[in-house]
Write an enzyme that holds these catalytic residues in place. Structure first.
Site, PDB file in Angstrom:
ATOM      1  N   GLU B  49      11.417  35.481  31.772  1.00 19.61           N
ATOM      2  CA  GLU B  49      11.488  34.640  32.546  1.00 19.61           C
ATOM      3  C   GLU B  49      12.998  34.043  32.110  1.00 19.61           C
ATOM      4  OE1 GLU B  49       7.751  33.514  35.501  1.00 19.61           O
ATOM      5  OE2 GLU B  49       9.113  31.839  34.413  1.00 19.61           O
ATOM      6  N   ASP B  60      11.186  19.747  36.599  1.00 18.49           N
ATOM      7  CA  ASP B  60      10.813  19.890  34.927  1.00 18.49           C
ATOM      8  C   ASP B  60      11.032  19.207  34.527  1.00 18.49           C
ATOM      9  OD1 ASP B  60      11.452  22.714  34.527  1.00 18.49           O
ATOM     10  OD2 ASP B  60      13.435  22.967  35.982  1.00 18.49           O
ATOM     11  N   TYR B 175       2.906  33.437  41.596  1.00 18.53           N
ATOM     12  CA  TYR B 175       3.101  32.558  40.664  1.00 18.53           C
ATOM     13  C   TYR B 175       2.303  31.118  40.799  1.00 18.53           C
ATOM     14  CZ  TYR B 175       5.328  29.504  36.784  1.00 18.53           C
ATOM     15  OH  TYR B 175       5.917  28.834  35.417  1.00 18.53           O
TER      16      TYR B 175
END
Lengths: 410, 271
Positions: B49, B60, B175
């Site tokens: 990735e 994040d 995911y």
């Protein structure tokens, strides 16, 4: 004075946005991480239920009247009108609200939603601290713990508001990431929310973020325009010719504008912060200087570079210092219903001082941007025309910034 | 033709989870990323990735936020990211490469432009953090036209009612973000991961890869017993931060330790 539910209206009404997916034309939407998606769907369901619940409406109305002090006056600014020599200028006095700005209208509505949803912790982002103070205020009112995210740069330059929030019992978390201003505070609030979805309600301060926030914040703020409409009809027996309001994210502006959108004879002007000028990079005018993109949950005009990296906004008014604009404003610009004009730091400063001297009112620097555009337009209008300017907040918070800009040491 | 199905099939045939590793493009510098990517492959990563840096990475944690700023600070443009991808593809014809990032840099020149550019650079899949299935129009159709997998995210908050919408048009792999939170901080309880993976695998034939908060070979091994893939990001990004231009060695060794753990995890269980 009610929560404005989306009117059924005619097919070509401009007041029926957004669509069921939260889109205002090509703008708005729900661009959020999957973790938040179920939560904002919940929020939407709860908001729809609240709109239909007379008890919710009654509590909202009660608090706006008895706690916030509404309705706010619509004041004929006679000396300003004389000075400008054109249309009659009325000021919608949102600065007289509890906590000194329009922000509290939305905070009351959202904390009532938080309670309906059984959420026990409140978070919010703030730039200058006005929304932070309003959020800390309603959190204190309902006894809920509250964390306010504020860029470290803003914490340093807005100490009085930081202290106010702490007095009100809020925790103020200084955000050290990015440029350490409003945009970074919003990023950090989203990070906190995604990690605390089970108990936390995020009170967004403007008509931005993922659907349904732009809609519900607008509805809560529409009390401004609904009052102004009734007040001007009472004072003048007719609708105004023009509305002018400052636009950062744009909650005070949409609150004033929305009830008038279908009155096509009313010209509507939003004022963007042009900072040091649109010919520089130091401004916050996302419509004049930006292009459509995706940030903080919605698609709207953004200040960004050719690769889609968000660029820093600048305005002397911390409340306008954001690189985006609410998606409904982006749409109203797109369809040409609202005209967006810039006002620079210098113009706002001059108007700030003029209102102090002519009317004995110290306006917020945000509101001074709207006054600056009024001063530009009003002299060219006939004396029988009527203009309403949204005086969205009071300027006590800005005296240090203004003093510095004028070279005065306090 | 995406290389993702073959990579997951190969790992499955070896009775192990695929190792999916994340680094930020342009970290420590646009020129320095190639050595880090090669180290991931050398250490045994099955899928790469490649993070597209963004000024506002709101999903994040601190490690990847700093990596984004380092990359942007060292002049990582979209063109530079595509160059990094293209060069990687030339060196590693078979290793699947996935671009991961936020919507705005992806749609800035239009979704069709981005999808075609990614395809031409040899990219197999795209993960966009802030385009949920509700906003699929913003990017999904363009990716499908270009033959690029759109990898969807499921989270602990994705309920039964919502899962079909998430899975619609998903491809490559699913995911599973194992914690409601941001990257790199907490780790999910193993029992909750096992239950979630079982639930997801009942709903899709796509491989299910699990990420967020996976740091140690032991954690990776435990997840690898139940999931088809294990995603590790922040721990690698922290090595790049600590070692800068000399990060390749430490990254290769660390990824190697993860690969070893995955290679043996299911056998230990059987023994």
């Amino acid at each position: 004075m009610t929560v404005q539910s989306t009117p059924a209206g005619s097919a070509n009404s401009l007041r029926t946005q957004p669509d069921e997916r939260g889109h205002f034309g090509q703008f708005g939407g729900r661009y959020v991480a999957e973790t938040l998606m179920p939560l904002i769907l919940d929020l939407e369901r709860e908001y729809r239920a609240a709109q239909q619940d007379p008890a919710f409406q009654a509590e909202f109305d009660y608090l706006l009247k008895q706690y916030v002090g509404r309705p706010s006056p619509l004041y004929f600014a006679e000396r300003l009108t004389e000075e400008l020599g054109g249309a009659k200028v009325y000021l919608k006095r949102e600065e007289l609200n509890h906590t000194g700005a329009h922000k509290i209208n939305n905070c009351i509505g959202q904390i009532l939603l938080a309670r309906r949803m059984g959420k026990t912790r409140i978070i919010a982002e703030t730039g200058a601290g006005q929304h932070g103070v309003a959020t800390a205020t309603v959190a204190a009112l309902f006894g809920l713990p509250c964390t306010i995210f504020m860029g470290a740069v803003d914490v340093a330059r807005q100490q009085p508001n930081v202290f106010r929030m702490k007095l009100l019992g809020a925790e103020v978390r200084a955000v050290e990431s990015g440029a350490k201003t409003l945009k970074d505070a919003m990023n950090e609030a989203l990070r906190d929310w995604v990690a605390n979805v089970h108990d936390t309600f995020y009170i967004i301060g403007t008509v931005a973020g993922p659907h349904p926030y732009p809609e519900l914040v607008r509805d809560f703020q529409s009390v401004i325009g609904n009052e102004a409409r009734a007040q001007i009809l009472e004072a003048e027996g007719r609708l105004p010719d023009m509305l002018i309001a400052p636009v950062g994210g744009g909650s005070n502006a949409i609150g004033l504008f929305h009830p008038f959108l279908d009155d096509r004879q009313v010209e509507i002007v939003g004022v963007e912060a042009a900072g040091e000028g649109l010919d520089t990079v130091r401004h916050a005018a996302s419509i004049a200087g930006g292009v459509p993109g995706v940030l903080h949950g919605n698609r709207t005009f953004l200040l960004q570079d050719e690769d889609g990296q968000i660029t820093e906004a600048h305005s002397i008014s911390a409340g306008l210092d954001y690189p985006g604009i609410g998606p409904e404003h982006a749409w109203l610009h797109d369809i040409g219903r609202v005209r967006y004009e810039p006002a620079t730091d210098a113009e706002a400063l001059a108007s700030f001082q003029r209102l102090c001297k002519l009317e004995g009112i110290i306006p917020a620097l945000e509101s001074a941007h709207a006054l600056a555009v009024a001063e530009r337009i009003v002299p060219g209008m006939a004396k029988d025309k009527i203009v309403i300017v949204n005086l969205s907040g009071r300027g006590d918070k800005d005296i240090f910034t203004v003093a510095q800009a004028l070279g005065v040491e306090l | 033709m995406s290389r993702l199905p073959a990579a997951f099939a190969r790992a499955a045939s070896q009775d192990r989870a695929a190792l999916v590793t994340f680094v930020t493009a342009g970290d420590p510098s646009p020129q320095g990323t190639a050595a880090v990517l090669d180290a991931l492959v050398a250490g045994g990563a099955d899928v790469i990735e490649l993070g597209m840096p963004f000024t506002d990475p709101m999903a994040d944690g601190p490690a990847i936020q700093r990596a984004n700023l380092r990359a942007l600070g060292s002049g990582t443009t979209t063109a530079a990211i595509l160059d990094i991808a293209r060069d990687f593809r030339a060196r590693h014809p078979e290793v699947p490469l996935v671009l991961m990032g936020y919507a705005n840099p992806m749609v800035r020149r239009g979704p069709d432009w981005f999808a075609a550019a990614a395809r031409d650079a040899g990219v197999d899949g795209v993960i966009c953090v802030d385009i949920p299935s509700e906003e699929d129009d913003a990017l999904g159709p363009a990716l499908r036209t270009a033959g690029i997998d759109l990898i969807r995210l499921a989270t602990p908050t994705t309920d039964v009612a919502r899962l079909p919408a998430v899975l619609e048009n998903a491809s490559g792999f699913l995911y599973y973000v194992s914690v409601a939170g941001i990257t790199g901080l907490q780790q999910a309880a193993q029992a909750s991961v096992e239950a979630a993976v079982a639930h997801l695998k009942a709903a899709t034939t796509l491989p299910v890869a699990v990420g967020f908060g996976v740091r140690t070979p032991e954690q990776a091994g435990a997840i690898g017993r139940v999931a088809d893939g294990v995603v590790v990001g922040s721990a690698i990004v922290e090595l790049v931060e600590a070692h800068g231009a000399d990060a390749a060695g430490p990254v290769r060794d660390y990824v190697g330790s993860l690969a070893t753990a995955l290679a043996t995890a299911r056998k230990e269980l059987a023994a």
